[in-house]
Design an enzyme around this catalytic site. Sequence first.
Site, PDB file in Angstrom:
ATOM      1  N   THR A 117      -1.083 -12.037  -0.793  1.00 46.97           N
ATOM      2  CA  THR A 117      -1.138 -13.500  -0.681  1.00 46.97           C
ATOM      3  C   THR A 117      -2.420 -14.080  -1.280  1.00 46.97           C
ATOM      4  O   THR A 117      -2.632 -15.289  -1.226  1.00 46.97           O
ATOM      5  CB  THR A 117      -1.026 -13.917   0.797  1.00 46.97           C
ATOM      6  OG1 THR A 117      -1.908 -13.080   1.571  1.00 46.97           O
ATOM      7  CG2 THR A 117       0.377 -13.772   1.326  1.00 46.97           C
ATOM      8  N   ALA A 164      -3.108 -11.768 -17.510  1.00 41.65           N
ATOM      9  CA  ALA A 164      -2.962 -12.234 -18.899  1.00 41.65           C
ATOM     10  C   ALA A 164      -2.553 -11.102 -19.851  1.00 41.65           C
ATOM     11  O   ALA A 164      -3.286 -10.774 -20.795  1.00 41.65           O
ATOM     12  CB  ALA A 164      -4.269 -12.893 -19.371  1.00 41.65           C
ATOM     13  N   TYR A 209      -5.365 -13.229  -4.635  1.00 42.68           N
ATOM     14  CA  TYR A 209      -5.382 -13.369  -6.102  1.00 42.68           C
ATOM     15  C   TYR A 209      -4.033 -12.954  -6.693  1.00 42.68           C
ATOM     16  O   TYR A 209      -3.525 -13.565  -7.640  1.00 42.68           O
ATOM     17  CB  TYR A 209      -6.522 -12.482  -6.649  1.00 42.68           C
ATOM     18  CG  TYR A 209      -6.977 -12.768  -8.058  1.00 42.68           C
ATOM     19  CD1 TYR A 209      -6.361 -13.736  -8.865  1.00 42.68           C
ATOM     20  CD2 TYR A 209      -8.059 -12.063  -8.600  1.00 42.68           C
ATOM     21  CE1 TYR A 209      -6.803 -13.976 -10.151  1.00 42.68           C
ATOM     22  CE2 TYR A 209      -8.500 -12.300  -9.893  1.00 42.68           C
ATOM     23  CZ  TYR A 209      -7.868 -13.257 -10.667  1.00 42.68           C
ATOM     24  OH  TYR A 209      -8.307 -13.483 -11.936  1.00 42.68           O
ATOM     25  N   SER A 232      -1.704 -15.801  -6.932  1.00 47.07           N
ATOM     26  CA  SER A 232      -2.067 -16.766  -7.997  1.00 47.07           C
ATOM     27  C   SER A 232      -1.640 -16.261  -9.371  1.00 47.07           C
ATOM     28  O   SER A 232      -1.418 -17.051 -10.287  1.00 47.07           O
ATOM     29  CB  SER A 232      -3.578 -16.999  -8.031  1.00 47.07           C
ATOM     30  OG  SER A 232      -4.058 -17.399  -6.790  1.00 47.07           O
ATOM     31  N   ASP A 264     -11.321 -16.199   5.449  1.00 48.58           N
ATOM     32  CA  ASP A 264     -10.961 -14.872   4.928  1.00 48.58           C
ATOM     33  C   ASP A 264     -12.139 -14.220   4.207  1.00 48.58           C
ATOM     34  O   ASP A 264     -12.306 -13.002   4.251  1.00 48.58           O
ATOM     35  CB  ASP A 264      -9.773 -14.987   3.958  1.00 48.58           C
ATOM     36  CG  ASP A 264      -8.502 -15.393   4.678  1.00 48.58           C
ATOM     37  OD1 ASP A 264      -8.305 -14.946   5.823  1.00 48.58           O
ATOM     38  OD2 ASP A 264      -7.712 -16.160   4.105  1.00 48.58           O
ATOM     39  N   GLY A 265     -12.957 -15.044   3.530  1.00 48.15           N
ATOM     40  CA  GLY A 265     -14.130 -14.507   2.830  1.00 48.15           C
ATOM     41  C   GLY A 265     -15.073 -13.830   3.811  1.00 48.15           C
ATOM     42  O   GLY A 265     -15.590 -12.733   3.542  1.00 48.15           O
ATOM     43  N   ASN A 324      -7.869  -6.297   0.147  1.00 46.04           N
ATOM     44  CA  ASN A 324      -6.971  -7.147  -0.636  1.00 46.04           C
ATOM     45  C   ASN A 324      -6.494  -6.450  -1.904  1.00 46.04           C
ATOM     46  O   ASN A 324      -5.305  -6.366  -2.159  1.00 46.04           O
ATOM     47  CB  ASN A 324      -7.697  -8.425  -1.083  1.00 46.04           C
ATOM     48  CG  ASN A 324      -7.573  -9.549  -0.069  1.00 46.04           C
ATOM     49  OD1 ASN A 324      -6.779  -9.472   0.856  1.00 46.04           O
ATOM     50  ND2 ASN A 324      -8.364 -10.590  -0.242  1.00 46.04           N
ATOM     51  N   GLU A 325      -7.478  -6.012  -2.721  1.00 43.16           N
ATOM     52  CA  GLU A 325      -7.103  -5.510  -4.041  1.00 43.16           C
ATOM     53  C   GLU A 325      -8.243  -4.793  -4.735  1.00 43.16           C
ATOM     54  O   GLU A 325      -9.405  -4.910  -4.338  1.00 43.16           O
ATOM     55  CB  GLU A 325      -6.634  -6.661  -4.955  1.00 43.16           C
ATOM     56  CG  GLU A 325      -7.715  -7.556  -5.529  1.00 43.16           C
ATOM     57  CD  GLU A 325      -8.178  -8.698  -4.648  1.00 43.16           C
ATOM     58  OE1 GLU A 325      -9.372  -8.675  -4.299  1.00 43.16           O
ATOM     59  OE2 GLU A 325      -7.404  -9.588  -4.310  1.00 43.16           O
TER      60      GLU A 325
HETATM   61  P1  NAP Z   1     -13.290 -17.146  -2.693  1.00 36.04           P
HETATM   62  O1  NAP Z   1     -13.158 -17.181  -4.173  1.00 36.04           O
HETATM   63  O2  NAP Z   1     -14.331 -17.969  -2.038  1.00 36.04           O
HETATM   64  O3  NAP Z   1     -11.889 -17.487  -1.964  1.00 36.04           O
HETATM   65  C1  NAP Z   1     -10.677 -17.228  -2.466  1.00 36.04           C
HETATM   66  C2  NAP Z   1      -9.591 -17.818  -1.559  1.00 36.04           C
HETATM   67  O4  NAP Z   1      -8.708 -16.743  -1.220  1.00 36.04           O
HETATM   68  C3  NAP Z   1     -10.067 -18.427  -0.211  1.00 36.04           C
HETATM   69  O5  NAP Z   1      -9.333 -19.597   0.063  1.00 36.04           O
HETATM   70  C4  NAP Z   1      -9.757 -17.323   0.802  1.00 36.04           C
HETATM   71  O6  NAP Z   1      -9.490 -17.832   2.121  1.00 36.04           O
HETATM   72  C5  NAP Z   1      -8.459 -16.776   0.195  1.00 36.04           C
HETATM   73  N1  NAP Z   1      -8.085 -15.422   0.588  1.00 36.04           N
HETATM   74  C6  NAP Z   1      -8.846 -14.294   0.681  1.00 36.04           C
HETATM   75  N2  NAP Z   1      -8.085 -13.255   1.091  1.00 36.04           N
HETATM   76  C7  NAP Z   1      -6.833 -13.729   1.254  1.00 36.04           C
HETATM   77  C8  NAP Z   1      -5.595 -13.153   1.637  1.00 36.04           C
HETATM   78  N3  NAP Z   1      -5.497 -11.861   1.938  1.00 36.04           N
HETATM   79  N4  NAP Z   1      -4.497 -13.940   1.667  1.00 36.04           N
HETATM   80  C9  NAP Z   1      -4.560 -15.239   1.340  1.00 36.04           C
HETATM   81  N5  NAP Z   1      -5.695 -15.857   0.964  1.00 36.04           N
HETATM   82  C10 NAP Z   1      -6.815 -15.107   0.915  1.00 36.04           C
HETATM   83  O7  NAP Z   1     -13.544 -15.607  -2.329  1.00 36.04           O
HETATM   84  P2  NAP Z   1     -13.554 -14.880  -0.935  1.00 36.04           P
HETATM   85  O8  NAP Z   1     -13.264 -15.887   0.149  1.00 36.04           O
HETATM   86  O9  NAP Z   1     -14.751 -14.001  -0.881  1.00 36.04           O
HETATM   87  O10 NAP Z   1     -12.265 -13.935  -1.107  1.00 36.04           O
HETATM   88  C11 NAP Z   1     -12.227 -12.914  -2.066  1.00 36.04           C
HETATM   89  C12 NAP Z   1     -10.806 -12.900  -2.585  1.00 36.04           C
HETATM   90  O11 NAP Z   1     -10.606 -14.035  -3.409  1.00 36.04           O
HETATM   91  C13 NAP Z   1     -10.464 -11.726  -3.463  1.00 36.04           C
HETATM   92  O12 NAP Z   1     -10.102 -10.593  -2.713  1.00 36.04           O
HETATM   93  C14 NAP Z   1      -9.313 -12.290  -4.297  1.00 36.04           C
HETATM   94  O13 NAP Z   1      -8.051 -11.924  -3.768  1.00 36.04           O
HETATM   95  C15 NAP Z   1      -9.455 -13.800  -4.144  1.00 36.04           C
HETATM   96  N6  NAP Z   1      -9.561 -14.435  -5.482  1.00 36.04           N
HETATM   97  C16 NAP Z   1      -8.563 -15.279  -5.834  1.00 36.04           C
HETATM   98  C17 NAP Z   1      -8.544 -15.842  -7.105  1.00 36.04           C
HETATM   99  C18 NAP Z   1      -7.402 -16.711  -7.465  1.00 36.04           C
HETATM  100  O14 NAP Z   1      -6.522 -16.927  -6.622  1.00 36.04           O
HETATM  101  N7  NAP Z   1      -7.341 -17.215  -8.697  1.00 36.04           N
HETATM  102  C19 NAP Z   1      -9.573 -15.566  -8.011  1.00 36.04           C
HETATM  103  C20 NAP Z   1     -10.587 -14.695  -7.616  1.00 36.04           C
HETATM  104  C21 NAP Z   1     -10.569 -14.119  -6.321  1.00 36.04           C
HETATM  105  P3  NAP Z   1     -10.597 -18.615   3.006  1.00 36.04           P
HETATM  106  O15 NAP Z   1     -10.574 -20.020   2.475  1.00 36.04           O
HETATM  107  O16 NAP Z   1     -10.102 -18.541   4.407  1.00 36.04           O
HETATM  108  O17 NAP Z   1     -11.899 -17.908   2.789  1.00 36.04           O
END
Ligand code: NAP
Length: 269
Positions: free
Chosen positions: A165, A189, A167, A170, A50-51, A123-124
Amino acid sequence: MQRKILIYNSQTENSISTKELLSKKLIEKNFTIVSELDSEVELIVCIGGDGTFLDLIHEFDFPEIPIIGINTGHLGFFQEIMPDRLDEFIDNYINQKYSIQSMQTVMAHVYHNGTCEELKGLNEIIIASNANYAYSVHFDISIGGSFIERFSGDGLLVSTPAGSTAYNYSLGGSIVDPRLRLLQATPIAPMNTTAYRSFTSSILLPPDLSMEVKPVDNSSKVKITIAFDGFSKFFDNVSNIEVSLSETNVKLLRLESYDFWSKVKSKFL
Ligand code: NAP
């Protein structure tokens, strides 16, 4: 006329070998493989997780043509197939056995220092402080022009259904079927004490209403980070941020077997 397909890939060993194999198979079927986007390209194949998919969307500034994802990453929520299904994908594509899933995007207009900057996310959009959550932020929040509350906490995340689905999930936000047209504002928070009163659950917004976020204390300390799909920008002197659904859609090519809720079950439950 040769049909052009753009292949975009992450730099892992698996992605590079998948790209080589897919290129060979597509060339055998008379497709031309390119790495630059032009008006003749009919499809983008994204190899990675997804990244990688999010990197592609931003690098090519939200392309209008369909994209299919091949998952060589971890989760692969946007990605449609695994690398062992290349023949099935090519066969389905040539015989037009697929559908197009249209994903909505979210945009923020950031008013600062007398100018306005537009940022977009698949995403957001996240509005937070700029010091790795070292201090809290205070925002006056209005929806559709009506003042709702003064929010205090780490920040606010506004997700699309596609991003619900990620951040958002989470943070305790809801998973939203991408066929629904809405935005979901989820607090990060939130402070809910006798000193500060902030909403603690997600708020769902209809497609025609925007959310207005005004930083309360505009002193030099209040610098705002806007994060979008894992990228971020810092702003000072922000007077106002308007978040709304964007007219831009991202088109995903889905094979006939695709079902959103089966995907949710396989990735989350
Ligand atoms: P990353 O921090 O390396 O990966 C975040 C995780 O989110 C990876 O497992 C990625 O999947 C998954 N992901 C991304 N878009 C998704 C979606 N629409 N539905 C379900 N899972 C998704 O960062 P990145 O891969 O560049 O992705 C950026 C995204 O990370 C941001 O848009 C944000 O939503 C998310 N994020 C999540 C958190 C959290 O959950 N605490 C914190 C910061 C950011 P893959 O393993 O396939 O790459």
